[in-house]
Design a protein around this motif. Structure first.
Motif, PDB file in Angstrom:
ATOM      1  N   ARG A   1      92.621  14.299  19.549  1.00 44.63           N
ATOM      2  CA  ARG A   1      92.838  15.569  20.268  1.00 44.63           C
ATOM      3  C   ARG A   1      93.969  15.420  21.288  1.00 44.63           C
ATOM      4  O   ARG A   1      94.765  16.335  21.475  1.00 44.63           O
TER       5      ARG A   1
ATOM      6  N   ASP B   1      92.095  22.756  12.386  1.00 44.81           N
ATOM      7  CA  ASP B   1      91.323  21.573  11.944  1.00 44.81           C
ATOM      8  C   ASP B   1      89.927  21.927  11.410  1.00 44.81           C
ATOM      9  O   ASP B   1      89.684  21.807  10.232  1.00 44.81           O
TER      10      ASP B   1
ATOM     11  N   ASP C   1      91.673   9.373   9.634  1.00 48.53           N
ATOM     12  CA  ASP C   1      92.469   9.734  10.831  1.00 48.53           C
ATOM     13  C   ASP C   1      93.787   8.967  10.835  1.00 48.53           C
ATOM     14  O   ASP C   1      94.831   9.548  11.003  1.00 48.53           O
TER      15      ASP C   1
ATOM     16  N   TYR D   1      94.880  12.027   8.844  1.00 48.50           N
ATOM     17  CA  TYR D   1      94.421  13.381   9.148  1.00 48.50           C
ATOM     18  C   TYR D   1      95.396  13.917  10.176  1.00 48.50           C
ATOM     19  O   TYR D   1      95.265  13.662  11.379  1.00 48.50           O
TER      20      TYR D   1
HETATM   21  C1  FRU Z   1      88.630  14.304  16.475  1.00 50.66           C
HETATM   22  C2  FRU Z   1      87.886  14.267  15.187  1.00 50.66           C
HETATM   23  C3  FRU Z   1      88.579  13.380  14.194  1.00 50.66           C
HETATM   24  C4  FRU Z   1      88.162  13.978  12.917  1.00 50.66           C
HETATM   25  C5  FRU Z   1      88.238  15.438  13.256  1.00 50.66           C
HETATM   26  C6  FRU Z   1      87.407  16.310  12.398  1.00 50.66           C
HETATM   27  O1  FRU Z   1      87.985  15.101  17.436  1.00 50.66           O
HETATM   28  O2  FRU Z   1      86.564  13.841  15.403  1.00 50.66           O
HETATM   29  O3  FRU Z   1      88.236  12.023  14.336  1.00 50.66           O
HETATM   30  O4  FRU Z   1      88.969  13.608  11.861  1.00 50.66           O
HETATM   31  O5  FRU Z   1      87.841  15.541  14.577  1.00 50.66           O
HETATM   32  O6  FRU Z   1      87.441  17.626  12.833  1.00 50.66           O
END
Ligand code: FRU
Length: 325
Positions: A20, A94, A222, A245
């Motif tokens: 984030r 997301d 990620d 990701y």
């Molecule tokens: C971050 C997270 C990532 C994951 C994503 C999923 O806050 O937990 O690790 O890929 O959100 O929404």
């Protein structure tokens, strides 16, 4: 006298973590490239009620556009609809909501990522083996999609058994607890699929504390750069692979500005993914380090521009002052 920002954007993030933070700094950096925009970022630290409150406060502040990463889909859907129905454009990022009352979506295809993981797992296990899955927060859409895509890919490989799925809530400690339970339940495990790298690290810690880390492989999602994050865990041999990701904060900000300036914009923007394993982790590390130094330079330049603007404004005040004297 400071000019008022022409547009105000409110961002409501569900969580507070490195992924984030990266996205938030991309959003703020991209905002430097537009004039007259102010960004207010809130984080709900995985709490649905707090996120609903954050969003309502941003609405009350009179933001011109909202960017929302919903913690869990069901509880956050009504408040996003509330904003949308008031005519505030909403970009969902997301994680998804359970309604089509949003203006645009930006994020990766989590079902496809789950499938890619499944294919990768079938390949490294040569179609044979026992797997456990640590899921993200089950009320959030990526958790459901990453699971379903995974199961779909594995359905072509009857030799691979998915022994159990546990909810690790996207959190390292939760995943560690769940992995402890799985280790007691299943004496033989070939591979742990954790739906993000943080949970993979938690699962690894649980396994390593029993000295069993050589018995099984670990896969995450990620692929963040930097010390102790996914890419370096692959280099350290702790993770077998992780899947990118993308955070895509710059893209989100561009679309926000297109919406606010009444330009055309795509309703759905699907960001890509790719596997990171021992074959490409070093390249990835070097390139993200290089991008990091470039990002630093952009920040430095921006700081200098601000200094010049302040100096210029003061000179004008002095100049006008002496003219009127
Ligand atoms: C971050 C997270 C990532 C994951 C994503 C999923 O806050 O937990 O690790 O890929 O959100 O929404």
């Amino acid at each position: 006298s400071r000019r008022e920002a022409r547009f105000r954007i409110g961002v409501s993030q569900c969580s507070e973590d490195e992924w984030r933070r990266r996205m938030n700094s991309e959003i703020l950096r991209e905002a430097h490239f537009y004039e007259d925009v102010e960004v207010d970022i809130r984080t709900a630290v995985d709490d649905n009620d707090r996120q609903a409150k954050d969003i309502r406060e941003l609405i009350a502040e009179g933001v011109d556009l909202l960017i929302v990463a919903p913690n869990e889909a069901a509880p956050i859907t009504p408040v996003v609809e509330e904003a949308y129905n008031r005519g505030i454009p909403v970009i969902v990022i997301d994680r998804k909501i359970l309604s089509d009352k949003y203006t645009a979506y930006v994020g990766a295809d989590n079902y496809e990522i789950g499938k890619a993981v499944g294919e990768y797992v079938a390949n490294v296990l040569h179609g044979q083996g026992d797997v456990v899955e640590i899921s993200g927060l089950v009320g959030s859409t990526p958790a459901v999609d990453r699971h379903q895509g995974f199961v779909k890919a594995l359905s072509a490989y009857p030799g691979i058994r998915l022994l159990a799925v546990e909810d690790g809530a996207w959190l390292q400690l939760k995943a560690e607890e769940k992995m402890d339970i799985l280790l007691d339940r299943f004496p033989h495990i070939d591979l742990v699929y954790a739906q993000n790298d943080r949970m993979a690290a938690g699962a690894y810690a649980a396994v390593a504390s029993k000295g069993r880390e050589k018995e099984m492989r670990f896969i995450g999602i990620d692929a963040l750069p930097g010390k102790d994050y996914g890419v370096e865990k692959v280099l350290a041999g702790e993770l077998d692979a992780t899947f990118i990701y993308p955070t895509g904060g710059d893209r989100v900000m561009q679309i926000a500005m297109d919406i606010l300036n009444k330009r055309d914009f795509p309703r759905e923007t699907i960001l890509g993914t790719s596997v990171v394993n021992r074959d490409n982790a070093l390249i990835m590390k070097m390139q993200t380090a290089h991008i990091g130094t470039l990002d630093g330079k952009i920040e430095t330049l921006n700081g200098k521009i601000n200094q010049y603007l302040v100096r210029y404004a003061t000179q004008q005040v002095v100049l006008y002052g002496s003219l009127s004297a």
